[in-house]
Design a protein around this motif. Structure first.
Motif: not given
Length: 289
Positions: A163-178
């Motif tokens: 779902g969208a909330l989990s996906i948003s958390r995942w993309t935010n984590a990916l941004r932090a990794t970058i």
């Protein structure tokens, strides 16, 4: 490639011209190469780190005062050395800016299809079918990019079921990794849709343009090309030559009257092509690694 000279009128404010692109508010999407004497262009790299390092070594020996440098997109994707490639691009940027008279705007990175997919991945929570979008991206070169940042594709696919909330958390984590890799986020943030010399002589794009559409209105044609690009038989918006770095149809490099594609197949067993253009559209130097 041999030199080929062409001439045409400098573009003014007609549709598709640089003046129109700027006046329609698209100027931040386009880089303007000012006071250029010559412009070097690097074809799609596809994370071929060893070829890129050799190309940079060769470039360092050939650069002259007044030269400008444009990377034509698909810096990453398909190849496994995502992190190393971005680090090498940043290192050479520092070297380039040490040249006498060099300014930050003299070196430009275009957004290719791979970088466009990466941008869309970071917003994938807004896609109507995130799992299908990711599956398509993985089939088109995204898998090594994810692995480069320590993310297993299977993990990403699992998150997209939640779902969208989990996906948003995942993309935010990916941004932090970058952001944990110095300069990577800034490099992704400075990618441009196209670049052109300030006098309207040369236009640099990733995969091509549709000759029937104004520059400011070009969208997917910049990332995926257009069948009409190769058949261009007159100057596009007054540009003496349009230079691309990737041929999505696998036709390789070409030099025609008004267009040039530098794609040598780097990332797919071919060469990394680099060429230098004078403002009259001629190829004055070139090499392949």
């Amino acid at each position: 490639m041999s030199a080929l000279q062409t001439s045409s009128a400098i573009p003014g404010g007609k549709p598709g011209s640089p003046a129109t692109a700027a006046s329609t508010g698209a100027s931040e999407a386009f880089a303007v190469l000012r006071h250029a004497r010559r412009v070097w262009a690097v074809a799609a790299i596809h994370a071929e780190i060893e070829r890129l390092r050799e190309a940079h070594h060769e470039l360092a020996a050939r650069l002259l005062p007044g030269d400008r440098l444009v990377y034509l997109g698909n810096l990453i994707g398909h190849g496994a050395a995502t992190i190393e490639t971005l680090d090498e691009l940043l290192a050479f940027r520092r070297d380039f800016l040490c040249l006498p008279g060099a300014e930050p705007e003299d070196i430009v990175y275009l957004r290719g299809a791979q970088e466009e997919m990466w941008r869309k991945l970071l917003q994938i929570q807004f896609a109507p079918s995130p799992r299908e979008v990711l599956d398509w991206m993985l089939r088109h070169g995204m898998e090594p990019m994810l692995r480069g940042y320590g993310i297993e594709p299977a993990q990403a696919q699992a998150v997209l079921r939640e779902g969208a909330l989990s996906i948003s958390r995942w993309t935010n984590a990916l941004r932090a990794t970058i952001r944990r890799h110095p300069g990577h986020d800034e490099l992704f943030g400075c990618l441009r849709r196209a670049a052109y010399t300030e006098g309207g002589e040369l236009l640099f794009v990733h995969a091509g343009i549709d000759p029937n559409i104004a520059l400011a209105a070009q969208s997917d044609h910049l990332w995926w090309g257009s069948p009409a690009f190769r058949s261009l038989n007159q100057p596009y918006a007054g540009f003496r030559r349009v230079i691309s770095g990737c041929n999505p149809r696998g036709e390789g490099a070409h030099l025609d009257a008004f267009t040039c594609c530098l794609d040598g197949g780097a990332g797919f067993g071919g060469a990394l092509n680099v060429a230098c253009f004078s403002l009259d559209g001629a190829v004055v130097e070139s090499f392949a690694i």
